[in-house]
Design an enzyme around this catalytic site. Sequence first.
Site, PDB file in Angstrom:
ATOM      1  N   THR A 158     -90.171 -30.071   0.968  1.00 28.98           N
ATOM      2  CA  THR A 158     -90.751 -28.917   1.661  1.00 28.98           C
ATOM      3  C   THR A 158     -91.923 -28.284   0.906  1.00 28.98           C
ATOM      4  O   THR A 158     -92.705 -27.550   1.496  1.00 28.98           O
ATOM      5  CB  THR A 158     -89.678 -27.832   1.921  1.00 28.98           C
ATOM      6  OG1 THR A 158     -89.140 -27.417   0.672  1.00 28.98           O
ATOM      7  CG2 THR A 158     -88.588 -28.352   2.831  1.00 28.98           C
ATOM      8  N   ASP A 159     -92.044 -28.563  -0.405  1.00 26.16           N
ATOM      9  CA  ASP A 159     -93.069 -27.854  -1.200  1.00 26.16           C
ATOM     10  C   ASP A 159     -94.490 -28.088  -0.694  1.00 26.16           C
ATOM     11  O   ASP A 159     -95.311 -27.165  -0.682  1.00 26.16           O
ATOM     12  CB  ASP A 159     -92.997 -28.288  -2.669  1.00 26.16           C
ATOM     13  CG  ASP A 159     -91.792 -27.719  -3.393  1.00 26.16           C
ATOM     14  OD1 ASP A 159     -91.037 -26.935  -2.771  1.00 26.16           O
ATOM     15  OD2 ASP A 159     -91.593 -28.059  -4.575  1.00 26.16           O
TER      16      ASP A 159
ATOM     17  N   TYR B  93     -80.522 -30.078  -9.018  1.00 19.68           N
ATOM     18  CA  TYR B  93     -80.380 -31.282  -8.208  1.00 19.68           C
ATOM     19  C   TYR B  93     -81.632 -32.111  -8.380  1.00 19.68           C
ATOM     20  O   TYR B  93     -82.640 -31.656  -8.915  1.00 19.68           O
ATOM     21  CB  TYR B  93     -80.160 -30.938  -6.727  1.00 19.68           C
ATOM     22  CG  TYR B  93     -81.370 -30.377  -6.041  1.00 19.68           C
ATOM     23  CD1 TYR B  93     -81.670 -29.025  -6.106  1.00 19.68           C
ATOM     24  CD2 TYR B  93     -82.236 -31.209  -5.332  1.00 19.68           C
ATOM     25  CE1 TYR B  93     -82.792 -28.499  -5.488  1.00 19.68           C
ATOM     26  CE2 TYR B  93     -83.359 -30.691  -4.716  1.00 19.68           C
ATOM     27  CZ  TYR B  93     -83.625 -29.338  -4.800  1.00 19.68           C
ATOM     28  OH  TYR B  93     -84.726 -28.828  -4.190  1.00 19.68           O
TER      29      TYR B  93
ATOM     30  N   THR C 208     -85.895 -32.716  -1.017  1.00 18.14           N
ATOM     31  CA  THR C 208     -84.528 -32.196  -1.067  1.00 18.14           C
ATOM     32  C   THR C 208     -83.646 -32.817   0.002  1.00 18.14           C
ATOM     33  O   THR C 208     -82.449 -33.001  -0.191  1.00 18.14           O
ATOM     34  CB  THR C 208     -84.553 -30.658  -0.856  1.00 18.14           C
ATOM     35  OG1 THR C 208     -85.269 -30.085  -1.929  1.00 18.14           O
ATOM     36  CG2 THR C 208     -83.168 -30.066  -0.832  1.00 18.14           C
TER      37      THR C 208
ATOM     38  N   SER D   5     -91.865 -33.559  -3.408  1.00 17.36           N
ATOM     39  CA  SER D   5     -93.205 -33.504  -2.798  1.00 17.36           C
ATOM     40  C   SER D   5     -94.213 -32.755  -3.666  1.00 17.36           C
ATOM     41  O   SER D   5     -95.407 -32.744  -3.360  1.00 17.36           O
ATOM     42  CB  SER D   5     -93.155 -32.914  -1.388  1.00 17.36           C
ATOM     43  OG  SER D   5     -92.938 -31.531  -1.425  1.00 17.36           O
TER      44      SER D   5
HETATM   45  N1  DGL Z   1     -89.446 -30.120  -5.048  1.00 17.41           N
HETATM   46  C1  DGL Z   1     -89.216 -30.079  -3.733  1.00 17.41           C
HETATM   47  C2  DGL Z   1     -89.944 -31.022  -2.825  1.00 17.41           C
HETATM   48  O1  DGL Z   1     -89.659 -32.211  -2.758  1.00 17.41           O
HETATM   49  C3  DGL Z   1     -87.840 -29.934  -3.329  1.00 17.41           C
HETATM   50  C4  DGL Z   1     -87.853 -28.857  -2.316  1.00 17.41           C
HETATM   51  C5  DGL Z   1     -87.566 -29.364  -0.948  1.00 17.41           C
HETATM   52  O2  DGL Z   1     -87.729 -30.498  -0.571  1.00 17.41           O
HETATM   53  O3  DGL Z   1     -87.137 -28.490  -0.231  1.00 17.41           O
HETATM   54  O4  DGL Z   1     -90.787 -30.566  -2.150  1.00 17.41           O
END
Ligand code: DGL
Length: 355
Positions: A118-119, A52, A39, A85
């Site tokens: 963050t995932d 997004y 993100t 992620s």
């Molecule tokens: N799908 C998520 C990721 O890349 C987006 C969430 C994020 O990065 O906060 O982990």
Amino acid sequence: MSYAAAIVAMAGLFGLAGHAAAARAADIPHVRVLATGGTIAGAQPSATDYGYRSGAYDVNSLLKAVPNLDQLADITGEQVANIGSQDMNDALWLELARRVDAALADPGIDGVLITHGTDTLEETSYFLSLVTKSDEPVVMVGSMRPATAVSADGPGNLYNGVAVAADARARGKGTLVVLNDVIHYARNVVKTDTTSVATFASVNRGPAGLVHTGKIRWFEPMDRKVGPASEFSVGRLSTLPRVDILYAHANMSADLIDAAVKNGAKGLVIAGVGDGNMTTPALDALTRAAKSGIVVVRSTRLPSGIVLRNNEVNDDEKGFVVSGELNPAKSRVLLQLALTKTTDPVRIQKMFYEY
Ligand code: DGL
């Protein structure tokens, strides 16, 4: 984006335009930024609506958006991947660990900052803390709001992340995670909320420190083995052993455990109920798996607490390992690395106490 497409997107080494020559001359730390997507590099069509795409911006654009970054450190950027992620995988972990080791082997680099979704940040950071072969700072940042959102949190996290990566006091602490002004040890950090900017918490323990507008206060020392003190490394590994996580619940059958075994899992982590418990059929299936040489780790689906050895389950008799403080995702990381060394559950239990 698929892993293959992400690899195509790798941009290789490049310096940031403009400030590099002048900043290099100055007596400030040198930080290498490795970007992987998430993100923090995401864009949305409208600043106020859902929807997004992760990994829309490259490392150069991200860093240019942060004011005064070049006063904290001389920065060079490297695009390792540009993915959400949730698509992070073993191959990319091995690649990222090699890039971290290579950057820190360069005498001109004082610290590494990694941008990441963050995932799965809690897993990647723990993996890197166990395999990175340098004491120099390794810091990971992400964001909960995309770069185009109202009150995007990425630039502040990047600024604070660079400050921590440039701080000599961050040496020897293993991989650190910096979001929302808090510095976490990789081993303890957990994502706790789907959308809040305060999503990350150091579970069971206090945070490593706080960082506000780049000014750092360090708190708790790290008492587990990290970095060069760890026996693990990516070395010549080209794959990691398969370890599956099974989520326990009322009325759980043995079916998914048997399927994991049949599909070649070398290790199993159970996200148990309570203190790592499970139904009798699930317990029987895991006992069979352990007797057949698969390493079984009892963890918990609860957000905090320590899974106790030989409490309600006789782990000695069944040949199980308990996860202690590690949640299922982190237990899986440690078990994958442990299985590169041994399949002896007694030795692996010791590792769960040490790392
Ligand atoms: N799908 C998520 C990721 O890349 C987006 C969430 C994020 O990065 O906060 O982990």
